[in-house]
Design an enzyme around this catalytic site. Structure first.
Site, PDB file in Angstrom:
ATOM      1  N   ASN A   1       0.823  -1.200   0.000  1.00 15.75           N
ATOM      2  CA  ASN A   1       0.000   0.000   0.000  1.00 15.75           C
ATOM      3  C   ASN A   1       0.862   1.257   0.000  1.00 15.75           C
ATOM      4  O   ASN A   1       0.974   1.932  -1.029  1.00 15.75           O
ATOM      5  CB  ASN A   1      -0.955  -0.014   1.200  1.00 15.75           C
ATOM      6  CG  ASN A   1      -1.914   1.164   1.191  1.00 15.75           C
ATOM      7  OD1 ASN A   1      -1.872   2.014   0.326  1.00 15.75           O
ATOM      8  ND2 ASN A   1      -2.787   1.222   2.184  1.00 15.75           N
ATOM      9  N   ASP A   2       1.510   1.543   1.108  1.00 20.18           N
ATOM     10  CA  ASP A   2       2.287   2.785   1.209  1.00 20.18           C
ATOM     11  C   ASP A   2       3.318   2.930   0.096  1.00 20.18           C
ATOM     12  O   ASP A   2       3.566   4.036  -0.372  1.00 20.18           O
ATOM     13  CB  ASP A   2       3.015   2.836   2.561  1.00 20.18           C
ATOM     14  CG  ASP A   2       2.042   2.941   3.726  1.00 20.18           C
ATOM     15  OD1 ASP A   2       0.917   3.443   3.497  1.00 20.18           O
ATOM     16  OD2 ASP A   2       2.397   2.525   4.836  1.00 20.18           O
ATOM     17  N   VAL A   3       3.902   1.818  -0.335  1.00 24.77           N
ATOM     18  CA  VAL A   3       4.972   1.897  -1.331  1.00 24.77           C
ATOM     19  C   VAL A   3       4.453   2.259  -2.725  1.00 24.77           C
ATOM     20  O   VAL A   3       5.235   2.424  -3.652  1.00 24.77           O
ATOM     21  CB  VAL A   3       5.785   0.580  -1.414  1.00 24.77           C
ATOM     22  CG1 VAL A   3       6.463   0.287  -0.096  1.00 24.77           C
ATOM     23  CG2 VAL A   3       4.921  -0.580  -1.853  1.00 24.77           C
TER      24      VAL A   3
END
Lengths: 471, 95
Positions: free
Chosen positions: A397-399
């Protein structure tokens, strides 16, 4: 009694050879093709070091053989049985053992300095330089031990990954560190038992205090950092014993862990200090998610995903820790195989901090028989998303969050990300729309026109996609 | 060996470590950690000296316990590295 200072030349050379073999062991890891030979070099190096030591000090062989056998069986069986998803915990547990062994060796050297050849011939007391080395060795060893135990408990889920913030912890930590340094200095003038054991006890405490405030998302840095500490502990004991193999190894492992920590910090755009200070990934979750929660998004089905991907020319799969949690890697490889049969180019894109330790995703994909030449690092593949039909994000997600490039207020601003939003279609496998990544920020990719959300368990979703591809 | 020669070896080894580790491919960073784990258990040398020496029974038992821990790491570390490295395969060329 054997004086270490008078190690015979053949033994000194043997330790040097084993040090060189350890260098070659790491050198082998520059490519998967040479890596296994490298590992063998490491084993031979260890064998040489152990045999040399036993020949030099060969008494009590039976107890030693039993001790090696007990440890060997435990280690070997664990290594065979451990699931690849549990590798970060295993590495943390192994680090804690190196730390504890260093503490025990330092304590043994303190109690029986004559055997280690660290007595001053004139006064019969422990040499000044050895006292400093021993004090530092036991301190680093103890920090490695208790820090790794906490890291293990967090990674293994026995302890919440959320940071635990003690009030005034910076003052407590700095005070404890100062006390340790002061006591190591005092140890030079007074080698009383209480000094040595207070250093040990305080170091156990500081190791514990340093790791509890560090959140789950920063675990890759912590594991690398403890890797580095275990090396410095071995090096410090090598100084005490005047042993080349230990010094060379300690320096290698210490640098290795330090470089990995640096790579991980850079991949998250965080400074090492802010990681150590801790607290990331705890409080902001509620604040970030709520405001944007009602934006429109599109939900897709497994059939839609199967259709889109089989029509594509190139699919890039972006795996993250969520893939590991649901054990979806084998199903994912099957999906990749079907696509390749149909003439689709399939590639995997790995962000440096995907997973819970450096290189974790690569191992999991290798375990699922994904060839390593289909797996690419961020900088090698990022330019390809613009020419890619489908980006298949699974458990990451964050990446993939473009806010890292544009939103200066975002906690992940400045972190290098995979440009999945540039692909013609983004398929985003996610458990539900509610949860957010570790950093606690919403991801704009969810709400783009060309994004289709595939909600459900990662493994089940991929299995359903495989099923509809086979129809 | 005097302190300065030991320090020289250490400093040079740090430089070797720096260059060798940067040349490790990121795909093998997990095996790198596992194998560094195994080799840092060369601390077993100190444990063996303590276990073999006479003079202090406590020191001997501490040494033996340290031998057990270090052996777990040596055997476990090399075995798990070997297991991981065996998984890395190149694309099969069909036909």
């Amino acid at each position: 009694m054997h004086e270490v200072a008078s190690t015979p030349a053949w033994a000194a050379l043997a330790y040097l050879v084993s040090g060189i073999l350890f260098i070659l062991a790491l050198r082998g890891l520059s490519s998967p093709t040479s890596s296994r030979r490298g590992n063998r070099f490491g084993m031979i190096g260890m064998l040489i070091a152990v045999v040399t030591t036993l020949v030099l000090h060969g008494t009590g062989l039976v107890e030693i053989a039993i001790a090696i056998a007990i440890g060997g069986v435990i280690g070997f069986v664990t290594a065979r049985r451990i699931a690849m998803t549990a590798m970060p915990q295993l590495v943390a547990a192994f680090h804690s053992l190196v730390g504890l062994a260093a503490v025990l060796v330092a304590a043994a050297a303190f109690l029986n300095p004559g055997a280690f050849g660290i007595l001053d011939a004139a006064t019969g007391e422990i040499l000044t330089v050895s006292r400093i080395e021993m004090g530092l060795g036991v301190a680093i060893g103890a920090i490695t031990f208790s820090g790794s135990v906490i890291a293990f408990l967090k990674l293994n889920g026995n302890m919440s990954g959320a940071p635990i913030m003690l009030p005034g912890r910076h003052v407590i930590n700095l005070g404890t560190l100062a006390a340790i340094v002061g006591l190591v200095g005092y140890f030079v003038t007074d080698d009383a038992h209480w000094v040595f054991f207070t250093i040990t006890a305080l170091s156990f405490v500081i190791g514990f205090l340093l790791i509890i405030p560090i959140g789950g998302a920063d675990m890759p840095v912590v594991v690398s950092m403890l890797n580095s500490y275990s090396g410095w502990a071995a090096a410090a004991m090598g100084f005490t014993l005047h042993n080349t193999a230990m010094i060379v190894t300690g320096a290698l492992v210490g640098s290795s862990g330090a470089i990995l920590s640096y790579i991980m910090c850079k991949a998250m755009n965080r400074s090492f200090i802010s990681v150590i200070a801790g607290g990331f990934g705890g409080g902001e979750v509620a604040a970030g998610g709520a405001a944007k929660a009602d934006r429109p998004w599109k939900r897709g089905s497994a059939e839609d995903a199967a259709f889109l991907m089989s029509q594509a020319e190139q699919v890039i799969i972006v795996p993250g820790y969520g893939m590991a949690v649901s054990q979806a890697q084998h199903a994912l490889r099957e999906m990749g195989d079907i696509l390749k049969e149909a003439g689709v180019t399939v590639k995997y894109a790995i962000h440096p901090v995907a997973g819970r330790m450096p290189g974790h995703m690569n191992v999991l994909l290798a375990e699922a028989n994904v060839p390593y030449d289909e797996v690419f690092e961020l900088e090698d593949i990022n330019s390809e998303f613009a020419q890619t039909d489908v980006a298949f994000v699974i458990g990451a997600n964050d990446v993939t969050n473009p806010a890292a490039k544009t939103d200066k207020t975002s906690p992940i601003y400045g972190m290098p990300i995979l440009d999945v939003e540039k692909a013609k279609t983004v398929l985003f496998v996610k458990r539900s729309m509610g949860g957010v990544g570790y950093a606690g920020v919403d991801n704009d990719v969810f709400y783009m026109d060309n994004t289709m959300m595939l909600l459900g368990d990662a493994k089940k979703m991929v299995e359903e996609i495989v099923k509809s591809m086979n129809h | 060996m005097d302190f300065i020669s030991i320090l020289s070896i250490f400093v040079l080894a740090c430089f070797i470590g720096y260059y060798v580790v940067w040349s490790v491919t990121p795909a093998l960073h997990t095996p790198l950690m596992a194998v560094t784990n195994a080799i840092s258990s060369v601390i077993v040398v100190g444990a063996l000296i303590a276990s073999a020496a006479g003079g202090s029974a406590t020191a001997k038992y501490l040494g033996l316990v340290a031998v057990v821990f270090a052996s777990v790491n040596i055997f476990g570390g090399f075995a798990v590295t070997e297991r991981m490295l065996a998984m890395y395969k190149k694309k099969e060329r069909k036909g």
